[in-house]
Design a protein around this motif. Structure first.
Motif, PDB file in Angstrom:
ATOM      1  N   THR A 160       0.796  -1.230   0.000  1.00 19.77           N
ATOM      2  CA  THR A 160       0.000   0.000   0.000  1.00 19.77           C
ATOM      3  C   THR A 160       0.829   1.281   0.000  1.00 19.77           C
ATOM      4  O   THR A 160       0.301   2.352  -0.309  1.00 19.77           O
ATOM      5  N   GLY A 161       2.116   1.185   0.396  1.00 16.27           N
ATOM      6  CA  GLY A 161       2.938   2.378   0.523  1.00 16.27           C
ATOM      7  C   GLY A 161       2.717   3.128   1.828  1.00 16.27           C
ATOM      8  O   GLY A 161       3.266   4.204   2.036  1.00 16.27           O
ATOM      9  N   ILE A 162       1.909   2.550   2.737  1.00 12.95           N
ATOM     10  CA  ILE A 162       1.594   3.186   4.020  1.00 12.95           C
ATOM     11  C   ILE A 162       2.385   2.498   5.125  1.00 12.95           C
ATOM     12  O   ILE A 162       2.363   1.270   5.239  1.00 12.95           O
ATOM     13  N   ARG A 163       3.075   3.277   5.935  1.00  7.04           N
ATOM     14  CA  ARG A 163       3.851   2.723   7.049  1.00  7.04           C
ATOM     15  C   ARG A 163       3.031   2.793   8.339  1.00  7.04           C
ATOM     16  O   ARG A 163       2.574   3.871   8.730  1.00  7.04           O
ATOM     17  N   LEU A 164       2.854   1.650   8.983  1.00  9.74           N
ATOM     18  CA  LEU A 164       2.160   1.570  10.261  1.00  9.74           C
ATOM     19  C   LEU A 164       3.041   0.855  11.279  1.00  9.74           C
ATOM     20  O   LEU A 164       3.902   0.056  10.912  1.00  9.74           O
ATOM     21  N   GLU A 165       2.799   1.136  12.541  1.00 15.78           N
ATOM     22  CA  GLU A 165       3.537   0.472  13.602  1.00 15.78           C
ATOM     23  C   GLU A 165       2.870  -0.826  14.032  1.00 15.78           C
ATOM     24  O   GLU A 165       3.512  -1.692  14.624  1.00 15.78           O
ATOM     25  N   ASP A 166       1.582  -0.958  13.767  1.00 12.99           N
ATOM     26  CA  ASP A 166       0.850  -2.166  14.167  1.00 12.99           C
ATOM     27  C   ASP A 166      -0.262  -2.419  13.168  1.00 12.99           C
ATOM     28  O   ASP A 166      -1.167  -1.598  13.002  1.00 12.99           O
ATOM     29  N   THR A 167      -0.202  -3.557  12.482  1.00 13.36           N
ATOM     30  CA  THR A 167      -1.233  -3.921  11.509  1.00 13.36           C
ATOM     31  C   THR A 167      -2.035  -5.137  11.949  1.00 13.36           C
ATOM     32  O   THR A 167      -2.949  -5.562  11.247  1.00 13.36           O
ATOM     33  N   GLN A 168      -1.705  -5.704  13.108  1.00 11.17           N
ATOM     34  CA  GLN A 168      -2.365  -6.938  13.527  1.00 11.17           C
ATOM     35  C   GLN A 168      -3.278  -6.767  14.732  1.00 11.17           C
ATOM     36  O   GLN A 168      -3.977  -7.699  15.114  1.00 11.17           O
ATOM     37  N   SER A 169      -3.270  -5.608  15.334  1.00 12.22           N
ATOM     38  CA  SER A 169      -4.128  -5.389  16.495  1.00 12.22           C
ATOM     39  C   SER A 169      -5.595  -5.554  16.111  1.00 12.22           C
ATOM     40  O   SER A 169      -6.046  -5.071  15.068  1.00 12.22           O
ATOM     41  N   GLY A 170      -6.353  -6.223  16.991  1.00 14.18           N
ATOM     42  CA  GLY A 170      -7.777  -6.416  16.742  1.00 14.18           C
ATOM     43  C   GLY A 170      -8.647  -5.297  17.278  1.00 14.18           C
ATOM     44  O   GLY A 170      -9.862  -5.281  17.058  1.00 14.18           O
ATOM     45  N   PHE A 171      -8.045  -4.334  17.974  1.00 14.32           N
ATOM     46  CA  PHE A 171      -8.768  -3.183  18.510  1.00 14.32           C
ATOM     47  C   PHE A 171      -8.772  -2.112  17.431  1.00 14.32           C
ATOM     48  O   PHE A 171      -7.774  -1.423  17.208  1.00 14.32           O
ATOM     49  N   ARG A 172      -9.909  -1.955  16.736  1.00 16.80           N
ATOM     50  CA  ARG A 172      -9.965  -1.103  15.555  1.00 16.80           C
ATOM     51  C   ARG A 172     -11.291  -0.354  15.471  1.00 16.80           C
ATOM     52  O   ARG A 172     -12.281  -0.768  16.077  1.00 16.80           O
ATOM     53  N   LEU A 173     -11.287   0.688  14.670  1.00 15.38           N
ATOM     54  CA  LEU A 173     -12.528   1.371  14.302  1.00 15.38           C
ATOM     55  C   LEU A 173     -12.659   1.296  12.782  1.00 15.38           C
ATOM     56  O   LEU A 173     -11.763   1.736  12.052  1.00 15.38           O
ATOM     57  N   TYR A 174     -13.784   0.746  12.326  1.00 15.75           N
ATOM     58  CA  TYR A 174     -14.027   0.569  10.896  1.00 15.75           C
ATOM     59  C   TYR A 174     -15.116   1.530  10.408  1.00 15.75           C
ATOM     60  O   TYR A 174     -16.195   1.606  11.024  1.00 15.75           O
ATOM     61  N   PRO A 175     -14.866   2.251   9.323  1.00 12.79           N
ATOM     62  CA  PRO A 175     -15.938   3.031   8.676  1.00 12.79           C
ATOM     63  C   PRO A 175     -16.756   2.075   7.799  1.00 12.79           C
ATOM     64  O   PRO A 175     -16.404   1.808   6.642  1.00 12.79           O
TER      65      PRO A 175
END
Length: 392
Positions: free
Chosen positions: A153-168
């Motif tokens: 995606t070209g996007i750098r994140l520190e955490d991509t596996q956390s299940g605590f999320r907010l989805y639109p």
């Protein structure tokens, strides 16, 4: 108490619910539900075929929306069914929280703040994976996932596996390929491809080995995740990135795109010229069918502008191919004077190329190197001239 009431009103105003998927987390589920209920009663519980006392426990929460799977179908499907129920119940956003007790409902206000700041972004809680108690396999898996998410995606994140999320919810893709743990990777990659902003916010984390039950199967699930990333990388290289490139050109117009994405990019003229040269070299070289993946890979490795490299790799678009092949054979003929002649002097055929394969390969690489040097020099000079006039 007043702050919690205010948060509940804010969640109701933005039409935010909370989804808790659960599978055999009877030890911690009640604590998680009760902590979330402090902030909202708009809670959807998805019992994914639990075989412990989960079903019995949930009877005491009959006032809450519940989904019960007869058998375990995977976290991905549990979340997707939760999303569908949330949309049916007229919610615009859903916060997902794991039922194993590792997350704190007290962080829900952080997600609401992010929702107000970023607007329709997909927000992922970023855990401190370096803190004491975090399993090494979890830390490694997260680093592994972060890298591939960035590549795709070209996007750098520190955490991509956390299940605590907010989805639109209304912005998400409607169809997916996966149904288990790997769904949480697929959904954020495809959301990013769709143009949804994906952001991290810091959250608290608790790893209690006496309570936490992990259903991650190292071999099976890691294999599934690897296969998914293979498919996503293929799609990113051969479809998503070229599509984005062409859409960008169409949206801005060729001249505006050239000035903004090439001439006005922040790289030095040397690096821009090097990106041009790389694109030309790969485009001319005999890597037919692999030029896109190769130029993007090399651009990443050498930290060059991927847009510029990809653009100039298209120097070998169809109308130019016969001329490139002809020039390659002619140049290669200098080193292979005794090579068999082409089948006909008037047309270039695959049979002719096969008969002169080494001649073609050598000539192709020499032509690619020569043109890449020429394009580097010309590109550097033009960029320097442009920069001089621009700064006056």
């Amino acid at each position: 108490m007043e702050e919690i009431i205010a948060e509940a009103k804010r969640m109701h105003h933005f039409k935010v619910c909370v989804i808790i998927p659960t599978y055999n987390n009877g030890k911690t589920l009640k604590r998680v539900i009760d902590s979330v209920l402090q902030y909202t009663s708009d809670l959807i519980l998805v019992n994914d075929g639990s075989t412990d006392g989960t079903a019995q426990l949930l009877k005491s929460y009959s006032q809450l929306t519940q989904i019960h799977h007869q058998k375990n179908v995977g976290k991905g499907l549990a979340l997707r069914h939760g999303f569908q129920k949330a949309l049916t119940n007229q919610f615009d956003y859903a916060i997902t929280i794991d039922s194993d007790g590792q997350h704190f409902a007290a962080d829900i206000p952080k997600f609401m703040d992010a929702l107000e700041n970023y607007d329709d972004a997909l927000i992922i809680g970023s855990r401190n994976m370096l803190q004491e108690g975090v399993p090494k396999k979890s830390s490694f898996g997260n680093t592994f996932s972060n890298f591939w998410f960035w590549f795709e995606t070209g996007i750098r994140l520190e955490d991509t596996q956390s299940g605590f999320r907010l989805y639109p919810l209304k912005q998400l893709p409607e169809k997916y390929f996966t149904s288990k743990f790997e769904f949480e990777i697929e959904v954020i990659v495809r959301a990013a491809w769709k143009g949804i902003a994906v952001k991290n916010i810091p959250i608290q984390i608790l790893y209690d080995p006496t309570e936490r039950v992990s259903h991650f199967r190292p071999f099976k699930d890691f294999t599934r995740i690897s296969l998914l990333n293979t498919a996503l990388v293929f799609l990113a290289i051969f479809y998503i990135k070229p599509r984005g490139f062409l859409r960008n050109i169409k949206k801005k117009g060729l001249s505006k795109f050239f000035f903004e994405n090439i001439l006005d990019s922040q790289e030095s003229n040397t690096k821009k010229a090097s990106a041009i040269a790389l694109g030309v070299f790969v485009g001319i070289s005999p890597f037919w069918g692999f030029q896109t993946v190769l130029v993007l890979f090399l651009a990443v490795i050498f930290k060059l502008n991927k847009v510029i490299s990809f653009a100039f790799s298209n120097v070998s678009f169809p109308p130019f191919i016969p001329f490139i092949i002809y020039a390659s054979l002619k140049i290669g003929g200098i080193f292979f004077p005794n090579a068999r002649p082409m089948v006909t002097d008037r047309a270039i055929t695959f049979a002719g190329i096969q008969n002169n394969m080494f001649q073609y390969l050598v000539g192709s690489f020499i032509l690619a190197l020569a043109l890449s040097i020429i394009f580097w020099i010309v590109g550097y000079l033009l960029l320097t001239i442009f920069s001089t006039f621009k700064n006056k």
